[in-house]
Scaffold this active site. Structure first.
Site, PDB file in Angstrom:
ATOM      1  CE  LYS A 167       0.204 -30.064  81.362  1.00 25.80           C
ATOM      2  NZ  LYS A 167      -0.585 -30.503  80.187  1.00 25.80           N
ATOM      3  CE  LYS A 235      -1.562 -24.613  74.444  1.00 25.31           C
ATOM      4  NZ  LYS A 235      -2.293 -25.491  75.424  1.00 25.31           N
TER       5      LYS A 235
END
Length: 287
Positions: A167, A235
């Site tokens: 990811k 983030k």
């Protein structure tokens, strides 16, 4: 199957609905009870209570610390889930956090997959997500029928933590492509050329991509309302850069894009769409 779900945001809610519509008994826990709304599910008072009721629990939560707290903390899943049950964490968190959570659950005989997803809100709604799974292959096969309700491409990447590494790689490429599209649209506008025409021309050549189609269109229309909020990509880039630092891997382009995301946040656009990277460029220089 009795399935639990924690994290009923823009991604999690449609994912939970797909599982319920497939005939699975849905149980949920929400930090904000109002987020449950009219979801057809049994509402549990704590993650532990949810864990006791379910064979498989899904989580889609923002931060590593939050996932760790829900899984291992007081009244957490670990206090309720039975040996042999499975936590499928679809959040985007740090690889080492995923490994730490898996190790903690394994002490109680609970299995875990770190299974972050890609495809955005529309992918969650359409059940067309790409799912990158870290953990034991046999555990993935046990829950594959559930994952099939959520996505079209499910890949076993490796042991726990590997899904989160995949990811991170996804986010590196995708957000860099958003930045490239923003720079292209900014150059077109600064040169007095119609951005819509440029996007149309690029879509027929080797620069064509889903990012150009979706994010480029938002830039052309100047529609910066959030698909996925930019603060979440900010983030994610913090996780990517920390993983690269720990691995000793040079990521010059990713670091530069990270600085652009920092600038976006400084402008107060964190809850807008990441296509707002175009506006960062406009603030930096004339178009």
């Amino acid at each position: 199957m009795k399935v639990g779900f924690i994290g009923l945001g823009v991604m999690g809610r449609p994912m939970a609905l797909h599982l319920q519509r497939a005939g699975h008994g849905l149980h949920v826990w929400a930090r904000r009870p109002e987020s449950v709304g009219d979801l057809p599910a049994t509402v549990c008072a704590t993650p532990a209570e949810l864990g006791r009721a379910c064979e498989v629990v899904f989580t889609v939560i923002t931060s590593s610390a939050d996932v760790e707290s829900v899984a291992l903390g007081q009244s957490g899943l670990i206090e309720g889930m039975a040996p042999g049950s499975v936590l499928v964490d679809c959040s985007t968190i740090a690889p080492d956090a995923a490994r730490r959570i898996a190790d903690g659950l394994r002490e109680k005989g609970i299995e875990m997959l770190d299974a972050p997803v890609s495809g955005g809100v529309q992918g969650a709604i359409d059940a067309s997500l790409a799912i990158m799974a870290g953990g034991q292959a046999e555990v993935l096969e046990r829950v594959r029928p559930l994952l099939d309700c959520l996505g079209q491409r499910i890949v076993h990447v490796g042991p726990n933590g590997a899904g989160q590494v995949a990811k991170a790689c996804n986010q590196m490429i995708m957000v860099a492509a958003i930045q490239a599209a923003a720079e292209a649209m900014h150059l077109a506008a600064a040169s007095g050329v119609d951005c819509a025409a440029v996007k149309q021309a690029l879509a027929g050549g080797s620069a064509a991509s889903r990012v150009l189609d979706v994010m480029g269109e938002r830039m052309v229309r100047r529609d910066f309302s959030a698909g996925i909020e930019a603060r979440l990509h900010h983030k994610d880039f913090g996780l990517v850069l920390e993983a690269a630092r720990k691995s000793g891997v040079p990521v010059a382009l990713t670091a530069a894009v990270g600085q652009q995301l920092n600038a976006l946040m400084a402008q107060g656009w964190g809850r807008d769409d990441t296509s707002s990277l175009l506006r960062v460029l406009e603030v930096m220089g004339p178009a």
